[in-house]
Design a protein around this motif. Structure first.
Motif, PDB file in Angstrom:
ATOM      1  N   ARG A  72     -12.624 -10.199  -7.124  1.00 41.34           N
ATOM      2  CA  ARG A  72     -12.554 -11.525  -6.491  1.00 41.34           C
ATOM      3  C   ARG A  72     -12.267 -11.416  -4.999  1.00 41.34           C
ATOM      4  O   ARG A  72     -12.668 -12.271  -4.223  1.00 41.34           O
ATOM      5  N   SER A  73     -11.547 -10.378  -4.609  1.00 47.79           N
ATOM      6  CA  SER A  73     -11.246 -10.191  -3.184  1.00 47.79           C
ATOM      7  C   SER A  73     -12.316  -9.368  -2.475  1.00 47.79           C
ATOM      8  O   SER A  73     -12.129  -8.956  -1.334  1.00 47.79           O
ATOM      9  N   ARG A  74     -13.431  -9.098  -3.195  1.00 49.19           N
ATOM     10  CA  ARG A  74     -14.596  -8.412  -2.606  1.00 49.19           C
ATOM     11  C   ARG A  74     -14.223  -7.047  -2.023  1.00 49.19           C
ATOM     12  O   ARG A  74     -14.584  -6.701  -0.905  1.00 49.19           O
ATOM     13  N   MET A  75     -13.458  -6.286  -2.792  1.00 47.43           N
ATOM     14  CA  MET A  75     -13.100  -4.907  -2.443  1.00 47.43           C
ATOM     15  C   MET A  75     -12.242  -4.805  -1.174  1.00 47.43           C
ATOM     16  O   MET A  75     -12.162  -3.736  -0.568  1.00 47.43           O
ATOM     17  N   ALA A  76     -11.586  -5.890  -0.795  1.00 50.90           N
ATOM     18  CA  ALA A  76     -10.802  -5.867   0.442  1.00 50.90           C
ATOM     19  C   ALA A  76      -9.703  -4.819   0.405  1.00 50.90           C
ATOM     20  O   ALA A  76      -9.340  -4.251   1.442  1.00 50.90           O
ATOM     21  N   VAL A  77      -9.173  -4.514  -0.774  1.00 52.91           N
ATOM     22  CA  VAL A  77      -8.065  -3.566  -0.872  1.00 52.91           C
ATOM     23  C   VAL A  77      -8.471  -2.163  -0.442  1.00 52.91           C
ATOM     24  O   VAL A  77      -7.634  -1.368  -0.001  1.00 52.91           O
ATOM     25  N   LEU A  78      -9.754  -1.843  -0.538  1.00 53.45           N
ATOM     26  CA  LEU A  78     -10.174  -0.481  -0.203  1.00 53.45           C
ATOM     27  C   LEU A  78      -9.962  -0.172   1.272  1.00 53.45           C
ATOM     28  O   LEU A  78      -9.616   0.954   1.634  1.00 53.45           O
ATOM     29  N   GLY A  79     -10.152  -1.161   2.125  1.00 51.52           N
ATOM     30  CA  GLY A  79      -9.882  -0.946   3.541  1.00 51.52           C
ATOM     31  C   GLY A  79      -8.424  -0.647   3.792  1.00 51.52           C
ATOM     32  O   GLY A  79      -8.084   0.228   4.622  1.00 51.52           O
ATOM     33  N   ASP A  80      -7.543  -1.331   3.070  1.00 48.71           N
ATOM     34  CA  ASP A  80      -6.109  -1.070   3.211  1.00 48.71           C
ATOM     35  C   ASP A  80      -5.777   0.345   2.742  1.00 48.71           C
ATOM     36  O   ASP A  80      -4.971   1.051   3.362  1.00 48.71           O
ATOM     37  N   LEU A  81      -6.386   0.768   1.624  1.00 43.72           N
ATOM     38  CA  LEU A  81      -6.124   2.106   1.105  1.00 43.72           C
ATOM     39  C   LEU A  81      -6.609   3.181   2.081  1.00 43.72           C
ATOM     40  O   LEU A  81      -5.925   4.185   2.315  1.00 43.72           O
ATOM     41  N   ALA A 132      -6.997   2.864   5.331  1.00 44.43           N
ATOM     42  CA  ALA A 132      -6.140   2.851   6.524  1.00 44.43           C
ATOM     43  C   ALA A 132      -4.813   3.548   6.260  1.00 44.43           C
ATOM     44  O   ALA A 132      -4.224   4.157   7.163  1.00 44.43           O
ATOM     45  N   ALA A 133      -4.341   3.472   5.017  1.00 43.83           N
ATOM     46  CA  ALA A 133      -3.063   4.092   4.671  1.00 43.83           C
ATOM     47  C   ALA A 133      -3.201   5.571   4.330  1.00 43.83           C
ATOM     48  O   ALA A 133      -2.204   6.241   4.061  1.00 43.83           O
ATOM     49  N   GLY A 134      -4.429   6.101   4.319  1.00 44.27           N
ATOM     50  CA  GLY A 134      -4.633   7.504   3.991  1.00 44.27           C
ATOM     51  C   GLY A 134      -4.406   7.824   2.529  1.00 44.27           C
ATOM     52  O   GLY A 134      -4.021   8.944   2.172  1.00 44.27           O
ATOM     53  N   PHE A 135      -4.657   6.855   1.645  1.00 41.17           N
ATOM     54  CA  PHE A 135      -4.429   7.062   0.207  1.00 41.17           C
ATOM     55  C   PHE A 135      -5.347   8.166  -0.297  1.00 41.17           C
ATOM     56  O   PHE A 135      -6.567   8.118  -0.103  1.00 41.17           O
ATOM     57  N   GLY A 136      -4.781   9.185  -0.951  1.00 42.84           N
ATOM     58  CA  GLY A 136      -5.552  10.367  -1.292  1.00 42.84           C
ATOM     59  C   GLY A 136      -5.620  10.704  -2.758  1.00 42.84           C
ATOM     60  O   GLY A 136      -5.943  11.841  -3.109  1.00 42.84           O
ATOM     61  N   ARG A 137      -5.323   9.749  -3.633  1.00 40.71           N
ATOM     62  CA  ARG A 137      -5.393  10.016  -5.070  1.00 40.71           C
ATOM     63  C   ARG A 137      -6.556   9.242  -5.685  1.00 40.71           C
ATOM     64  O   ARG A 137      -7.279   8.536  -4.994  1.00 40.71           O
ATOM     65  N   ILE A 139       0.833  -1.209   0.000  1.00 43.24           N
ATOM     66  CA  ILE A 139       0.000   0.000   0.000  1.00 43.24           C
ATOM     67  C   ILE A 139       0.866   1.257   0.000  1.00 43.24           C
ATOM     68  O   ILE A 139       0.636   2.206  -0.756  1.00 43.24           O
ATOM     69  N   ALA A 140       1.874   1.279   0.862  1.00 44.79           N
ATOM     70  CA  ALA A 140       2.744   2.465   0.905  1.00 44.79           C
ATOM     71  C   ALA A 140       3.458   2.656  -0.429  1.00 44.79           C
ATOM     72  O   ALA A 140       3.672   3.797  -0.879  1.00 44.79           O
ATOM     73  N   ALA A 164     -20.193  -0.326  -2.092  1.00 44.93           N
ATOM     74  CA  ALA A 164     -19.145  -0.611  -1.098  1.00 44.93           C
ATOM     75  C   ALA A 164     -17.956   0.312  -1.306  1.00 44.93           C
ATOM     76  O   ALA A 164     -17.351   0.801  -0.338  1.00 44.93           O
ATOM     77  N   ALA A 165     -17.607   0.583  -2.573  1.00 39.56           N
ATOM     78  CA  ALA A 165     -16.462   1.446  -2.854  1.00 39.56           C
ATOM     79  C   ALA A 165     -16.716   2.881  -2.419  1.00 39.56           C
ATOM     80  O   ALA A 165     -15.840   3.544  -1.848  1.00 39.56           O
ATOM     81  N   VAL A 166     -17.931   3.373  -2.675  1.00 42.50           N
ATOM     82  CA  VAL A 166     -18.249   4.768  -2.337  1.00 42.50           C
ATOM     83  C   VAL A 166     -18.216   4.995  -0.829  1.00 42.50           C
ATOM     84  O   VAL A 166     -17.956   6.106  -0.366  1.00 42.50           O
ATOM     85  N   ARG A 167     -18.443   3.949  -0.067  1.00 36.85           N
ATOM     86  CA  ARG A 167     -18.369   4.093   1.391  1.00 36.85           C
ATOM     87  C   ARG A 167     -16.935   4.304   1.867  1.00 36.85           C
ATOM     88  O   ARG A 167     -16.711   4.712   3.008  1.00 36.85           O
ATOM     89  N   THR A 168     -15.978   4.024   1.012  1.00 34.51           N
ATOM     90  CA  THR A 168     -14.566   4.130   1.391  1.00 34.51           C
ATOM     91  C   THR A 168     -13.848   5.252   0.675  1.00 34.51           C
ATOM     92  O   THR A 168     -12.980   5.915   1.247  1.00 34.51           O
ATOM     93  N   VAL A 169     -14.189   5.501  -0.592  1.00 36.10           N
ATOM     94  CA  VAL A 169     -13.498   6.488  -1.423  1.00 36.10           C
ATOM     95  C   VAL A 169     -14.495   7.545  -1.875  1.00 36.10           C
ATOM     96  O   VAL A 169     -15.560   7.195  -2.396  1.00 36.10           O
TER      97      VAL A 169
END
Length: 783
Positions: A695-704, A706-711, A678-679, A737-742
């Motif tokens: 396939r990972s059911r949007m799991a990466v969005l939680g990592d993004l 948590a990392a404060g990804f801003g792009r 992520i970093a 699900a994505a809009v709840r995170t980004v």
């Protein structure tokens, strides 16, 4: 060799390989499997094609001079999926389909559901096999998973390794069945949907070991003298609990009655603290990778347990195509002779990762050819090393010396470009740095005027028979360059018109001129060589021909500008220029081993930097530089990661930092555990990152988050590696699900990956549903 009083006639391992390619020298397996999927081949005919390929491999290896031949290395799709089927770890949603075993197997890999009304079932997740470009199917396990030996997908009466052992024996070939080790199997698995919090697949170790013990008993009853259990997970950092699980696993399996001898193989790096665990166990042999983990050679003399075992020294590189320095390999082996019970020689890992046969190639320059070894040549290297260790023969010693001289001549003849080296020497920090993202975003918003939740695709569109035929006719000389350009332009016109009709916001030209996203660039850059038949399995029936990066890299002229500029001339909507990033070009090539990878990556990056500038000059406002392999090359040991990430990020930024602020730089990543990088994704400093997520059911969005990804980020909303077409509601659910995170203004809507492997009958409805779902989400975001 070591003595075992219970089986005094067991053959020694001597010289062997840990695995072998399985797709066929001419991709026969790919064609058979795809014909079965298309309904043009019966299950019996597919089984017959598999038997023919296995028989060819076993007889070839048995006749090569190897003293031990691996078995059970064949797979219709993937060896991890095979293991899940072997232990009956079939998730309920696939059992409920009521399909024949073979179709259940393929449904686990590819999903189920099409326009003819079949029940819609999503496949198992797919991700990269350690730090390779091979993809495996991720098993799903839960507390209720009940392991038991199960017949193979094609419906044989016994588990696959037993059936294939007997099949080889009937041909007169004694094989050493290869199984994925039980601990690695569990570490590669994921909790099934609905598994309770805190559950981990490793919790199932004890029942899995009972299942493995029964498989070993059946193999022994069938006559197998040795079985190989692969535990590559221990070339990575592991916790104390995971090392304890390894210890418990091999205490249990070594104590199993009526079992074959056990060879435990670790590869892709140094086994580290796992090596003394295995040395203290009662297994009879351990295979170590002395190419990726040469430091193990210094650790071995300090492990007294190895003095009672066979050590299988992996001194011939199973992952790259360069000839081995056989005198150096022989010296390494000789240094270990007094520290182990007996010594065997092998490849560092399975030869699954290299092409079949250099002799099938007619194109390489003789100076380059002298440097190369494909699978068959590597088998010959192992055999020669085995002969050298068994007896002092002046003729063998001479052949070793000749091989060493060939390696030295080859490295000395590598292409050198002093102009490129001067540019590298002149680089300064500002060459790898753009303006702050906020400034770039304002300039890009003003120039592009895109809506929130902008829709796009990853790059490629289906490669039709007509497109492939045109490339074949061009290669064969039946079509001239002008005729080829007309056909490709016609295909680009069709793809642009389709995207406009579907309502996509940012378009692509579809890449009809590219057979492969790395090979295309390699064929246009100096320092690379292409193969004719150098196919390697990537996943399932998907095969690639990695180019050979053998010298300094230089661009002689624009590589993509003509096609992108033509596409842009057809529409007022922005068209992305499509490039493959420097890390991915290295990862998906066979890379020179005579200089650090950082230097090679920078050479590729300079060529791409020049291409970006030419695309901008041609009016391209968005350039996508794909780096799907960024995670793939991440070292397995955490201590080695900072150095890799430093040069990988530097190379990407060198390729892209010459772009104007108003030029939007995209990148794409897929099929990896993104939490580990992520970093680094943030460090790429791309304006938009599209990323596999379905396939990972949007799991990466939680990592993004948590990392404060801003792009900008575009999590894939449907899986293109499955033939199923997602419904509009399914895509809308993923977007919700994505809009709840980004935030919607930074969220892009796109498939997981390029569409090259799909057909238009799947692509058109899937993209239609995607665009409709994006419009719904856009309205919801406003209100």
């Amino acid at each position: 060799m070591i003595d075992n009083p219970t089986r005094p006639t067991d053959p020694a391992i001597g010289s062997t390989v840990l695995g072998y390619p399985r797709i066929g020298p001419r991709r026969e397996l790919k064609r058979a499997v795809e014909r079965y999927w298309a309904g043009r081949l019966s299950a019996e005919e597919l089984a017959a094609a598999g038997r023919e390929l296995r028989a060819r491999t076993w007889t070839e290896l048995a006749g090569s001079g190897l003293t031990s031949v691996p078995g059970n290395t064949f797979s219709l799709y993937d060896q991890v999926l095979d293991t899940a089927v072997m232990v009956d770890a079939v998730p309920p949603r696939f059992r409920a389909l009521g399909l024949p075993p073979l179709d259940t197997y393929f449904a686990m890999a590819r999903g189920r559901g099409d326009r003819e009304g079949h029940e819609d079932v999503v496949p198992l997740e797919m991700t990269k096999w350690f730090d390779t470009n091979y993809h495996y199917i991720v098993p799903e396990l839960g507390p209720g998973t009940a392991f038991a030996p199960a017949g193979e997908a094609a419906g044989d009466q016994d588990v696959k390794p037993v059936s294939e052992y007997r099949e080889a024996a009937a041909l007169g070939v004694e094989t050493r069945p290869v199984l994925l080790g039980p601990v690695t199997f569990l570490l590669l698995s994921k909790p099934a949907p609905g598994a309770p919090a805190g559950f981990a697949p490793l919790d199932l170790l004890d029942p899995l070991l009972e299942c493995y013990a029964e498989v070993l008993r059946r193999l022994a009853a069938a006559g197998a003298a040795w079985v190989q259990l692969d535990e590559p997970a221990f070339a990575a950092d592991r916790t104390g609990a995971e090392l304890a699980a390894l210890r418990r696993a091999y205490e249990r399996l070594a104590a199993a009655p009526d079992r074959p001898r056990l060879l435990v193989a670790g590869y892709f790096g140094d086994l580290g603290p796992a090596l003394p665990v295995l040395a203290d166990s009662a297994v009879e042999a351990i295979a170590v990778d002395l190419v990726a983990g040469p430091e193990a050679a210094r650790e071995i003399p300090a492990l007294p347990g190895l003095r009672r075992k066979t050590l299988v020294a992996g001194v011939v590189d199973g992952r790259n195509v360069w000839r081995a320095d056989l005198p150096a390999a022989a010296a390494t082996c000789a240094s270990l002779l007094g520290s182990v019970g007996s010594l065997a020689v092998s490849t560092s890992c399975s030869l699954l990762h290299v092409p079949y046969d250099l002799d099938a190639e007619t194109g390489p320059d003789p100076r380059l050819r002298e440097r190369l070894a494909f699978a068959r040549q590597k088998v010959a290297e192992v055999v020669l090393l085995g002969e050298a260790l068994r007896a002092h023969d002046p003729a063998v010693t001479g052949r070793l010396a000749e091989a060493g001289e060939a390696v030295r001549r080859g490295r000395a003849s590598a292409r050198r470009d002093d102009r490129v080296r001067a540019r590298i020497a002149a680089l300064r920090p500002h060459h790898r740095r753009r303006a702050p993202y906020a400034e770039r975003a304002r300039a890009q918003d003003e120039r592009l005027g895109l809506p929130p939740l902008a829709t796009t695709t990853i790059g490629s569109f289906p490669q039709t028979d007509q497109v492939r035929r045109a490339r074949g006719e061009l290669r064969a000389g039946r079509l001239d360059e002008a005729g080829y350009t007309r056909r490709m332009r016609g295909e680009i016109e069709r793809v642009i018109a389709l995207q406009e009709r579907l309502g996509l916001d940012v378009l692509v030209h579809g890449e009809p001129e590219r057979s492969d996203m790395v090979q295309y660039f390699a064929e246009r850059l100096e320092g690379f060589a292409a193969t004719e038949h150098g196919w390697v399995q990537s996943y399932g029936s998907r095969c690639v021909r990695p180019p050979i990066l053998h010298g300094d890299v230089a661009r002689t002229g624009p590589m993509t500008v003509e096609w992108s500029a033509y596409a842009q001339s057809l529409t007022s909507r922005p068209v992305k220029g499509m490039l493959t990033g420097p890390v991915t070009i290295l990862a998906w090539s066979f890379v020179r081993d005579d200089q650090p990878p950082a230097a090679t990556a920078d050479q590729v990056a300079l060529a791409l930097r020049d291409e970006v500038r030419d695309l901008e000059a041609a009016g391209i406002r968005i350039v996508q530089v794909d780096e799907p392999a960024l995670r793939e090359l991440l070292p397995l040991r955490a201590a080695d990661r900072p150095g890799y990430l430093r040069w990988a990020l530097d190379a990407f930024r060198l390729a892209t930092a010459g772009a104007a602020d108003a030029t939007q730089i995209h990148t794409h990543m897929c099929y990896a555990e993104f939490g580990d990088v992520i970093a680094a994704i943030d460090g790429l400093d791309a304006d938009v990152t599209t990323i596999e997520a379905a396939r990972s059911r949007m799991a990466v969005l939680g990592d993004l988050r948590a990392a404060g990804f801003g792009r900008g980020v575009g999590p894939g909303v449907y899986d293109i590696h499955s033939p199923r077409v997602p419904s509009e509601d399914e895509v809308a659910e993923a977007l919700a699900a994505a809009v709840r995170t980004v935030p919607a203004e930074r969220l892009w809507v796109n498939p997981d990956c390029g569409l090259k492997t799909r057909g238009y009958e799947e692509v058109e409805p899937a993209l239609r549903h995607m665009v409709a779902a994006a419009r719904r989400a856009r309205v919801a975001a406003r209100g």
